[in-house]
Design a protein around this motif. Structure first.
Motif, PDB file in Angstrom:
ATOM      1  N   PRO A 306       0.835  -1.203   0.000  1.00 22.29           N
ATOM      2  CA  PRO A 306       0.000   0.000   0.000  1.00 22.29           C
ATOM      3  C   PRO A 306       0.874   1.259   0.000  1.00 22.29           C
ATOM      4  N   GLY A 307       0.526   2.209  -0.833  1.00 24.84           N
ATOM      5  CA  GLY A 307       1.294   3.442  -0.945  1.00 24.84           C
ATOM      6  C   GLY A 307       2.346   3.426  -2.021  1.00 24.84           C
ATOM      7  N   ASP A 308       2.654   2.245  -2.597  1.00 26.03           N
ATOM      8  CA  ASP A 308       3.611   2.196  -3.706  1.00 26.03           C
ATOM      9  C   ASP A 308       3.035   2.896  -4.939  1.00 26.03           C
ATOM     10  N   ILE A 309       3.932   3.460  -5.745  1.00 24.01           N
ATOM     11  CA  ILE A 309       3.530   4.120  -6.989  1.00 24.01           C
ATOM     12  C   ILE A 309       3.781   3.156  -8.141  1.00 24.01           C
ATOM     13  N   PRO A 310       2.744   2.701  -8.857  1.00 23.17           N
ATOM     14  CA  PRO A 310       2.959   1.760  -9.959  1.00 23.17           C
ATOM     15  C   PRO A 310       3.545   2.463 -11.178  1.00 23.17           C
ATOM     16  N   LEU A 311       4.420   1.761 -11.883  1.00 22.51           N
ATOM     17  CA  LEU A 311       5.081   2.270 -13.082  1.00 22.51           C
ATOM     18  C   LEU A 311       5.069   1.186 -14.144  1.00 22.51           C
ATOM     19  N   ASP A 321       5.979  -3.995 -22.380  1.00 21.59           N
ATOM     20  CA  ASP A 321       6.053  -3.316 -21.096  1.00 21.59           C
ATOM     21  C   ASP A 321       5.601  -4.234 -19.967  1.00 21.59           C
ATOM     22  N   ALA A 322       6.184  -4.023 -18.815  1.00 22.30           N
ATOM     23  CA  ALA A 322       5.809  -4.732 -17.598  1.00 22.30           C
ATOM     24  C   ALA A 322       5.679  -3.707 -16.469  1.00 22.30           C
ATOM     25  N   VAL A 323       5.144  -4.145 -15.331  1.00 20.33           N
ATOM     26  CA  VAL A 323       4.852  -3.242 -14.230  1.00 20.33           C
ATOM     27  C   VAL A 323       5.936  -3.325 -13.164  1.00 20.33           C
ATOM     28  N   ALA A 324       6.248  -2.167 -12.577  1.00 23.13           N
ATOM     29  CA  ALA A 324       7.144  -2.075 -11.434  1.00 23.13           C
ATOM     30  C   ALA A 324       6.538  -1.079 -10.460  1.00 23.13           C
ATOM     31  N   VAL A 325       7.147  -0.944  -9.300  1.00 26.08           N
ATOM     32  CA  VAL A 325       6.663   0.049  -8.341  1.00 26.08           C
ATOM     33  C   VAL A 325       7.821   0.850  -7.775  1.00 26.08           C
ATOM     34  N   TYR A 326       7.503   2.076  -7.397  1.00 26.21           N
ATOM     35  CA  TYR A 326       8.448   2.970  -6.723  1.00 26.21           C
ATOM     36  C   TYR A 326       7.909   3.198  -5.317  1.00 26.21           C
ATOM     37  N   ARG A 327       8.736   2.898  -4.319  1.00 20.72           N
ATOM     38  CA  ARG A 327       8.313   2.993  -2.927  1.00 20.72           C
ATOM     39  C   ARG A 327       8.770   4.343  -2.369  1.00 20.72           C
ATOM     40  N   ASP A 329       8.554   5.876   0.452  1.00 22.26           N
ATOM     41  CA  ASP A 329       9.084   6.031   1.811  1.00 22.26           C
ATOM     42  C   ASP A 329      10.575   5.734   1.902  1.00 22.26           C
ATOM     43  N   ASN A 330      11.099   4.935   0.933  1.00 29.40           N
ATOM     44  CA  ASN A 330      12.539   4.669   0.940  1.00 29.40           C
ATOM     45  C   ASN A 330      13.205   4.989  -0.389  1.00 29.40           C
ATOM     46  N   ALA A 331      12.444   5.617  -1.310  1.00 26.54           N
ATOM     47  CA  ALA A 331      12.963   6.003  -2.630  1.00 26.54           C
ATOM     48  C   ALA A 331      13.546   4.809  -3.371  1.00 26.54           C
ATOM     49  N   MET A 332      12.948   3.634  -3.195  1.00 26.04           N
ATOM     50  CA  MET A 332      13.414   2.426  -3.865  1.00 26.04           C
ATOM     51  C   MET A 332      12.517   2.105  -5.049  1.00 26.04           C
ATOM     52  N   PHE A 333      13.138   1.659  -6.136  1.00 29.17           N
ATOM     53  CA  PHE A 333      12.448   1.250  -7.344  1.00 29.17           C
ATOM     54  C   PHE A 333      12.547  -0.259  -7.466  1.00 29.17           C
ATOM     55  N   TYR A 334      11.400  -0.934  -7.612  1.00 32.99           N
ATOM     56  CA  TYR A 334      11.366  -2.391  -7.708  1.00 32.99           C
ATOM     57  C   TYR A 334      10.833  -2.795  -9.072  1.00 32.99           C
ATOM     58  N   GLU A 335      11.654  -3.496  -9.838  1.00 35.25           N
ATOM     59  CA  GLU A 335      11.195  -4.023 -11.120  1.00 35.25           C
ATOM     60  C   GLU A 335      10.416  -5.304 -10.896  1.00 35.25           C
ATOM     61  N   ALA A 336       9.516  -5.584 -11.856  1.00 41.24           N
ATOM     62  CA  ALA A 336       8.763  -6.834 -11.795  1.00 41.24           C
ATOM     63  C   ALA A 336       8.422  -7.275 -13.201  1.00 41.24           C
ATOM     64  N   ASP A 337       8.221  -8.570 -13.371  1.00 36.07           N
ATOM     65  CA  ASP A 337       7.659  -9.056 -14.624  1.00 36.07           C
ATOM     66  C   ASP A 337       6.155  -9.229 -14.414  1.00 36.07           C
ATOM     67  N   LEU A 338       5.461  -9.689 -15.430  1.00 37.39           N
ATOM     68  CA  LEU A 338       4.002  -9.754 -15.349  1.00 37.39           C
ATOM     69  C   LEU A 338       3.483 -10.823 -14.384  1.00 37.39           C
ATOM     70  N   THR A 339       4.371 -11.637 -13.827  1.00 36.10           N
ATOM     71  CA  THR A 339       3.940 -12.567 -12.794  1.00 36.10           C
ATOM     72  C   THR A 339       3.989 -11.919 -11.415  1.00 36.10           C
ATOM     73  N   GLY A 340       4.519 -10.717 -11.329  1.00 41.59           N
ATOM     74  CA  GLY A 340       4.629 -10.038 -10.058  1.00 41.59           C
ATOM     75  C   GLY A 340       5.910 -10.355  -9.314  1.00 41.59           C
ATOM     76  N   HIS A 341       6.838 -11.055  -9.936  1.00 40.48           N
ATOM     77  CA  HIS A 341       8.081 -11.458  -9.293  1.00 40.48           C
ATOM     78  C   HIS A 341       9.090 -10.315  -9.333  1.00 40.48           C
ATOM     79  N   THR A 342       9.648  -9.955  -8.199  1.00 39.11           N
ATOM     80  CA  THR A 342      10.654  -8.908  -8.140  1.00 39.11           C
ATOM     81  C   THR A 342      11.956  -9.404  -8.753  1.00 39.11           C
ATOM     82  N   ILE A 343      12.518  -8.639  -9.705  1.00 43.03           N
ATOM     83  CA  ILE A 343      13.764  -9.046 -10.341  1.00 43.03           C
ATOM     84  C   ILE A 343      14.903  -8.079 -10.063  1.00 43.03           C
TER      85      ILE A 343
END
Length: 405
Positions: A306-311, A321-327, A329-343
């Motif tokens: 909750p509170g993550d910014i989707p990209l 294109d695939a979805v990732a999120v930017y958090r 509160d810690n300025a962290m960027f998390y990549e993901a593939d379409l299965t939702g797995h963090t890479i």
């Protein structure tokens, strides 16, 4: 006589170039071949197709159905019209006018782009070079015409009764299945909600243009919605979940209903067809819903907190294109593939900054940048997340956006 045999006899038999076509002068036969960015039978950009076609022009390759000539990178192709198009497309072999449709799709003449072809199956095929004046119908093309003319570049008119010695009506437009548009580097811009004005910018911060679109409170979205390789702006009305797609003069073209008012819209090319569509992210459940062209839900997965910014972006250069999120509160960027797995993840920017995604160097891979609303500075990251450049742009309250304008 079989179709295959007939095509080998009739291929490129025009005796003379039709009147009124202007041939360009041949250049020296010592010109170097264009650098091969593609592999044989693989994806190839329009600019590389044109460069490969120009190579045979520069070499002064003669017409010879029984002969072959190199593409400059170790592969030989037949020296006739269809062999020439096969070479320009970097196809796996020398096709003929009957078999070229098997590795391409038919397109209308009005939608032809550089690197497409005009094919008359009974006799001839030419490579479309580009429009000189589309409204007037003038265009350039490359062709192996006949044994009396070396490979050359010509000018013709699509409204003429004939092109390259054959009736224009007999030609069909073909688009090679593996051709891709050249990537335009992304630039930053802002959408000013107070006057619903979109301002384009280059990296120096100079205004390039503006267009009014949408209403106060609407969210700007950018994407290549028609597959022409150029991003345009659309707007999302959070009050009713409507997405309005502008055309190039910023008038509303279409609107579609997708998601709920509190969902976050995301634009992306989810299937690699070259056209962006809209998906939506539900912050309450952290689910991303992928829309298809009729706006129904195609896929969903839980991702983020909750509170993550989707990209959305093309993180690996595969054209999808695939979805990732930017958090924040810690300025962290998390990549993901379409299965939702963090890479992967990387820290960039500060809490409260706005993340911006774009292909800033034109390499086909999206990276993250950030916008500091306090100073209106945009910081362009490189792949390891360090600041590469920055410039002051916009006013407090402007919404930063990126696109290949």
């Amino acid at each position: 006589m079989s179709r295959a045999t007939r095509s080998s006899v009739l291929r490129c038999t025009s005796a003379l170039v039709s009147a009124g076509l202007a041939a360009t002068a041949l250049t020296a036969a010592t010109a170097a071949p264009a650098q091969a960015a593609s592999s044989k039978g693989g994806k190839i950009t329009r600019s590389e197709v044109i460069a490969r076609a120009q190579y045979w022009v520069d070499q002064g390759v003669p017409y010879n159905q029984s002969g072959s000539y190199t593409d400059g990178h170790g592969t030989n192709y037949r020296e006739d019209c269809s062999g020439y198009v096969s070479m320009a497309w970097h196809a796996t072999q020398s096709y003929n006018t009957w078999t070229l449709p098997g590795i391409s799709s038919e397109v209308s003449k009005s939608s032809l782009l550089p690197g497409d072809a005009l094919n008359y199956t009974e006799a001839h095929v030419i490579l479309f070079g580009g429009w000189k004046d589309k409204a007037a119908g003038t265009f350039t093309y490359y062709a192996e015409q006949n044994s009396n003319v070396l490979t050359n570049k010509y000018t013709a008119n699509i409204n003429s009764s004939s092109v390259a010695g054959w009736p224009t009506s007999l030609y069909k437009g073909l688009r090679y299945d593996n051709i891709v548009d050249d990537t335009r580097p992304a630039n930053a811009g802002v959408y000013r909600a107070s006057n619903q004005t979109f301002y384009e910018r280059d990296s120096s911060g100079g205004t390039q243009g503006s267009a009014m679109f949408g209403n106060p409170g609407w969210k700007p979205l950018t994407g290549d919605f028609n597959g022409d390789g150029i991003d345009t702006i659309g707007v999302y009305d959070p009050a009713n979940g409507d997405f309005h797609l502008s055309n190039d003069n910023a008038n509303a073209a279409i609107s579609v209903r997708f998601g709920n008012p509190n969902w976050t819209p995301l634009v992306g090319d989810w299937d690699g067809d070259g056209k962006d569509t809209v998906g939506a992210y539900d912050p309450a459940t952290q689910k991303f819903y992928l829309s298809n062209d009729n706006s129904t839900v195609a896929a969903s997965f839980v991702y983020g907190n909750p509170g993550d910014i989707p990209l959305a972006g093309d993180w690996d250069g595969d054209g999808k294109d695939a979805v990732a999120v930017y958090r924040p509160d810690n300025a962290m960027f998390y990549e993901a593939d379409l299965t939702g797995h963090t890479i992967g993840n990387t820290m960039f920017g500060n809490p409260g900054w706005t993340p911006l995604i774009g292909d800033y160097n034109g390499d086909g891979i999206d990276t993250i940048g950030v916008y500091d609303p306090a100073t209106q500075k945009f910081y362009l990251s490189n792949d390891n997340g360090t600041v590469a450049t920055s410039f002051t742009y916009g006013n407090p309250g402007d919404t930063p956006i990126t696109g290949a304008w």
